[in-house]
Each structure stands twice: as C-alpha cells, then as structure tokens.
Design an enzyme around this catalytic site. Sequence first.
Site, PDB file in Angstrom:
ATOM      1  N   SER A 195       0.810  -1.215   0.000  1.00 34.92           N
ATOM      2  CA  SER A 195       0.000   0.000   0.000  1.00 34.92           C
ATOM      3  C   SER A 195       0.849   1.273   0.000  1.00 34.92           C
ATOM      4  CB  SER A 195      -0.941   0.000   1.201  1.00 34.92           C
ATOM      5  OG  SER A 195      -0.198  -0.180   2.391  1.00 34.92           O
ATOM      6  N   ASP A 436      -3.708   6.643  11.646  1.00 34.96           N
ATOM      7  CA  ASP A 436      -2.850   5.950  10.686  1.00 34.96           C
ATOM      8  C   ASP A 436      -1.519   6.700  10.616  1.00 34.96           C
ATOM      9  OD1 ASP A 436      -1.463   5.044   8.473  1.00 34.96           O
ATOM     10  OD2 ASP A 436      -3.156   5.189   7.079  1.00 34.96           O
ATOM     11  N   HIS A 439       0.792   5.246   6.535  1.00 35.15           N
ATOM     12  CA  HIS A 439       0.683   5.770   5.162  1.00 35.15           C
ATOM     13  C   HIS A 439       0.971   7.275   5.160  1.00 35.15           C
ATOM     14  CE1 HIS A 439      -1.638   1.991   5.277  1.00 35.15           C
ATOM     15  NE2 HIS A 439      -1.055   1.802   4.105  1.00 35.15           N
TER      16      HIS A 439
END
Length: 457
Positions: A195, A436, A439
């Site tokens: 990702s 998060d 990312h």
Amino acid sequence: MSQRWSRKKSRLPLAGLLFILVVTFMILFNERSIQQIHHHAASHTQNLREPSTFDFVKPNVPRINYLGAHGFCFEKNAEVLDRFSKCNSTKEYSGKKIGWVDPFEDHPGQVTKEEQKCDVFSGKWVFDNSSSYPLHKESQCPYMSDQLACQKHGRKDLEYQHWRWQPHACNLKRWNAIEMWEKLRGKRLMFVGDSLNRGQWISMVCLLQSVIPRDKQSMSPNAHLTIFRAEDYNATVEFLWAPLLVESNSDDPVNHRLSERIIRPDSVLKHASKWQHADILIFNTYLWWRQDSVKLRWSSEEKGSCEEVKSAEGMEMAMDSWGDWVANNVDPNKKRVFFVTMSPTHQWSREWNPGSEGNCYGEKKPIEEESYWGSGSDIPTMRMVKRVLERLGPKVSVINITQLSEYRKDGHPSVYRKFWEPLNEDRLKNPASYSDCTHWCVPGVPDVWNQLLFHFL
Ligand SMILES: *[C@@H]1O[C@H](CO)[C@@H](O)[C@H](O)[C@H]1NC(C)=O
Ligand SMILES: *[C@@H]1O[C@H](CO)[C@@H](O)[C@H](O)[C@H]1NC(C)=O
Ligand SMILES: *[C@@H]1O[C@H](CO)[C@@H](O)[C@H](O)[C@H]1NC(C)=O
Ligand SMILES: *[C@@H]1O[C@H](CO)[C@@H](O)[C@H](O)[C@H]1NC(C)=O
C-alpha cells in the site's frame, strides 16, 4: 680422474630428483589441481554436516537470457496460492535457503557517477510557501485515494504539503510533468509492492495526469494490476499489488487481511508474469514483514505442508528470489529497476518527544534532529536489503527514502482518512488510538519520492 668422474655421476640423480620435485610441485599446485582439491574438501565437509542445513533452493523464475537465447520455463508448479490456501500441517524450519546466481555478475558494489557526485538522500526539509508547492492539488486529481486525501477528510493544517526536500550537496531536479511524459513515451512504468508503493503510484498519477486532456487519459478498474493510460504518449503508469514480492495468500488486492500469512519463498512467477514486460519498475516490500512469523510453502512441498520462520528470514528469502529474477531478466540498458527502501512509521511520540505518550496524531512539523531514526525502521533488515541490491550492481537503483521520511512525523493521515471499519465512540474520543501513522497524505511525502525517481531517470 676417477674422482672427477665419480663427482659427475653423483650429480645426475640429484638433478633428476630436483626435476621430479619441480614436476610434482607443478602438478600439485597448478590452478586446476587447487580447484580440485578445494572441491574435494568442500564436498567432503558437506557430507559431514547435516544435509538439510545446506539446501539451497533455486527460485522458480523465468530465465530469459537477454543476450539471445530464450529459456522461458514455467515449471508445472504446485497450486497457485490464493486467500483460501491453508497449511495442512506446519513443520519446523528445515533450513532451506534461496540460492541464486547472477549469470552476468561482473559488478560488485558499483556506484554510479551520479551517486558519487552527490547523495541526494542526505539533506533537510525546507518550508516552501511559494506557489510551486505542493506540486499538485488534492482536489484536482480524480484518482485520489480516500485513504490518502487528508484535506478532504478534514485536515486543517496544510503546512505538510509545503515542504521541499533539499539535499545538502546539490539540488534535486525540478519536477516537470511534460519532461516526465517524454521519458515515458511508448513505455510502461510499473510500481510493484504494497500500500505504500500504491500511495507513491497514486502520487505519480496525480502529478502526471494534470497535463493530459481528460479524454486522452483512462484508468482501469482496481485489480491485481491497475493501469493509468495516456493515449498521446502511448504510455502507462501501472500498479501491481504484490506486498511480499513472492507469491503469497495475500495477493488479492482487496481481500488480503488474513490471520495466517503463507508465502512461496521460491516463486515470483505469479507476479513476474505481470511485471515482466514493464520498461521501468519500482519495487518495494517491508510493511508486510512487520509481524512475528510467516509460513513457507516450498514449491516442492505437496500435501499443503508448511514450515514457519521469523518474518525477517522470510523477507530475505523473498528478496533473494526477487534478486534472482532481476539478475536473470534485466538488461540495464533496456530496463530500469528501482527499489524503494522501507517507509518509516511514527507510532510512538516518545521517540522524538521523550516523556510523551502519543503517536503521529496532532503532529504539524517535521523532526529537526539530524539523522533521527525511529525504532520502526529495522536496521538489520536494511543491511540485508543493501546486500541484495549491491549484489545486483547496475541492474537496480536504490531510492533510499527511509532517512528523509523519518523526519516527517507530520506527513501521515492520522485520523484524516477514510477508515474501513466503523469506529466506536470510545475510539472516536481517543483519536490517537485509530490514527494511521504508516501511510502518507498526498500531496506530501510520496511526491518527493517521485521527484527522486524523476531525478534518476
Ligand atoms: C503561506 O502563505 C500564505 C499566503 O500566500 C499565508 O497566508 C500563510 O500564512 C503562509 N504560511 C506560513 C506557515 O508561512
Ligand atoms: C506503444 O507502446 C508499446 C510498448 O508499450 C509498443 O509496443 C507499441 O508499438 C506502441 N505503439 C505505438 C503506436 O507507438
Ligand atoms: C492438503 O491441502 C491441499 C490443499 O492445500 C489438499 O489438496 C490436500 O489434499 C491436503 N492433503 C492432505 C494430506 O490433507
Ligand atoms: C539508506 O540510507 C541509510 C542512511 O540514511 C543507510 O544506513 C542505508 O544503508 C541505506 N540503504 C540502502 C539499501 O542503501
């Protein structure tokens, strides 16, 4: 007289002895004999040790000899792993490792001229509030992902979009979308990985799409391989989901959150068949190895039996199998291969702010401490990666994003993204608990990774 005679006579056997000695010496110690002796000694010691600890497995990669001969061999393999694959039984690790050779190996640890001139990965972040930053606008990219669109999901402090990477010893090439498209004309650029690599791909597509008329561009639906196309340049910018590089049970681009992670350490075939024909390849892998252990299903194992190893060992096997593919399939004059190093996380604010208890949530500025390195970026893993890359010499270039991204504790989405699971009230009251910090917001840090790629192309 008789004395002289006898002296001559006694010299002859001495000369003969010397001659024999020299010949024996030559036979024993010419290069070939030495090799034979070594070979003999090696096979001898091998017999003395446990045979299993010596097994080197040749990875199952297509062997295309780019100098002419064509040796494509898709061996009839055991079942292809998918998300329904299971281990019927799990045995102790046999000690098998991946053994690979570079058939054209003549380039140990070569450094390109570019790298000698200036290390672009060593530098600092400079706040740039001019109109040139960010390099693209979140709201103007139709392909933006809801996981990365921080502004859309409520982030108010937007300084994170305005930092420019400034190498200490030189300047980075200025980003120029048209120039990039010219480099890509008639080519396939493919990102392969997890990702984080997908985030870099989205950043690249967003950076590039603005200069292409809407009716001359297209995006294929999200799949194992997703393709952005620019008609007039006859070029594509693609993303292939292969979080572990080798074949695994997590290769479904959507349903891959599985409790048991199984890899085929000796096979990249499933993915390589898709990436084989790309002209420029950008690989990464790391995040998916950040768990305790991984199960191995060797291609030779029937009946679904597995072995279990520490994830770091599994990653080394995957890197070796991938390295074998690169060694056997990449002609650096025709194909460019890049490897993006580990992307750092910011899970523990105590690492940059001793005594605090949070994570990246609420962080608005980069870390200023030179050479800051968090605990999430594993140094032994970095060493292993470096070893594999160095062995591949000019066939692969490293995009070393780790140090420069370490500084960017402010660059993660934290709570400003779409989450897949519904969040209960307790969690909503404690934003750090679901932030998060892995990312990266786009526009943001991944744009700079792409600028580095542009710099080296
Ligand atoms: C950046 O520039 C804008 C005006 O162009 C200004 O309103 C803003 O305060 C500046 N931000 C910083 C952090 O200097
Ligand atoms: C477009 O690019 C592909 C390679 O990606 C090439 O095979 C093909 O010939 C190109 N087509 C045109 C019309 O240039
Ligand atoms: C083990 O699992 C495989 C599928 O992964 C199956 O085909 C096979 O029959 C199983 N073997 C045994 C002995 O249970
Ligand atoms: C990346 O850079 C770090 C220092 O910032 C260095 O320690 C590491 O070895 C580099 N990794 C590779 C693969 O070159």
